[in-house]
Design an enzyme around this catalytic site. Structure first.
Site, short mmCIF file in Angstrom:
data_model
loop_
_atom_site.label_atom_id
_atom_site.label_comp_id
_atom_site.label_asym_id
_atom_site.label_seq_id
_atom_site.Cartn_x
_atom_site.Cartn_y
_atom_site.Cartn_z
N LYS A 33 31.39 26.91 45.79
CA LYS A 33 31.14 27.74 44.61
C LYS A 33 32.45 28.10 43.92
O LYS A 33 33.54 27.94 44.47
CB LYS A 33 30.39 29.02 45.01
N TYR A 250 56.96 43.47 28.66
CA TYR A 250 56.21 44.53 28.01
C TYR A 250 56.37 45.85 28.75
O TYR A 250 56.35 45.91 29.98
CB TYR A 250 54.72 44.18 27.98
#
Length: 356
Positions: A33, A250
């Protein structure tokens, strides 16, 4: 064209891991998955089948149908709860869903009404996960009302905390499952990767993280030494000198305490490279660990390479591999070991250097 960031996946390692798990633990299903935990749904499924897998586990209808379209005929189990409107496609694709509700069971039975052979399914018993599964009072009535066009081939549960140091909750779940399924015909499936390694349980095992050489709990690879199957690399796009006192990234969250050389790695959270690695993670540059400084941004991050000589733009650095494990990356980011590989998205191409 050379890539800015990419992943190399060893299908040989995955096939080796599947054979090792099967030899040690018996009947094993390969959990593929979430794009095979980021390693590539169809290539990994094929590698596991070549190694002897007869069962493949997915999460969604789309994943199961992708495997069918790729020509895989093995039993495919969607483990997560599906929507009732997905029942028809589930039957048409000959998938064996893990059913957690009477509503989906009814839709599945209706979709199977005109099928040439009985549609197969598992029922899921909630032993304490609380996420999906039927309660004990619903199991036997559902089985008793099962129409001829549906075959309930087995019953399953999911362990909530088999990766935790304290095993009492896991043992309690196993005991509850055993009590609720006394005399139940057909197959059973109880264990995930950590459960397979730590508790005795009958039925087939669902091997997820351990299949990819990812440690599901501390010390797991000491018990079952599967091989890491993915290496993630990038090519430096900038190398620049900055003075002491300069800030990086940032929010100016990192201030240089010395004259430094800062390199830009073109991998950010837009690629699935975890933002939480800012100011706490590392990458390998010429075999030496270099710290990520400043925040990880959408498309890149910065590393301090001051102590590594001769680094140039275009040089390859390693984000996972060369001694940096997915587990370590997860620990730096304070998250689960499944995330570092699974979150890598389609902007990061996967390469398979050789085939099984």
């Amino acid at each position: 064209m050379q890539n800015r960031v990419w992943a190399e996946v060893s299908l040989e390692a995955i096939a080796h891991n599947f054979r090792l798990l099967s030899a040690r633990y018996g009947d094993v299903a390969a959990v593929v998955k979430a794009n095979a935990y980021g390693h590539g749904l169809v290539p990994v499924a094929r590698a596991c089948v070549s190694a002897g897998a007869k069962r493949l586990c997915v999460a969604t209808l789309e994943e199961g149908m992708s495997l069918r379209k790729a020509g895989l005929s093995q039993a495919i189990y969607p483990l997560s709860a599906l929507l009732p409107e997905e029942a028809t496609d589930c039957v048409r694709a000959d998938l064996t869903p893990f059913i957690s509700s009477p509503e989906f069971f009814a839709a599945f039975a209706a979709a199977a009404k005109n099928a040439p052979i009985p549609a197969r399914c598992y029922l899921v018993f909630d032993t304490g996960m609380g996420r999906e599964g039927l309660n004990a009072s619903a199991l036997r009535p559902l089985r008793a009302s099962c129409p001829a066009q549906v075959e309930i081939v087995g019953i399953a549960t999911h362990l909530s905390s088999a990766d935790e140091a304290e095993l009492l909750p896991t043992k309690a779940q196993c005991a509850a499952f055993a009590e609720a399924t006394v005399g139940w015909p057909g197959e059973v499936s109880v264990t995930n990767s950590p459960g397979m390694l730590r508790v005795e349980a009958s039925g087939f095992h669902r091997a997820g993280a351990i299949l990819y050489g990812i440690e599901p709990y501390p010390g797991a690879l000491d018990e079952c030494p599967t091989l890491a199957a993915m290496v993630v690399k990038a090519r430096l796009t900038l190398v620049k000198a900055l003075p002491a006192g300069a800030t990086v990234g940032y929010g100016r969250t990192h201030t240089l305490t010395r004259d430094s050389v800062i390199a830009t790695v073109p991998a950010g959270y837009g690629d699935g490279w975890l933002r939480a690695l800012g100011n706490c993670g590392f990458v390998s540059v010429q075999g030496q660990r270099c710290p990520i400084v400043g925040r990880v941004s959408m498309d890149q991050c910065q590393v301090d390479i001051t102590d590594v000589a001769g680094v140039s733009v275009g040089d390859t650095v390693t984000l996972i591999g060369e001694g940096i494990t997915a587990v370590e990356v997860a620990q730096w980011a304070k998250t689960t070991a499944h995330e570092p590989t699974t979150l890598l998205n389609s902007r990061v191409p996967r390469y398979y250097p050789s085939s099984v």
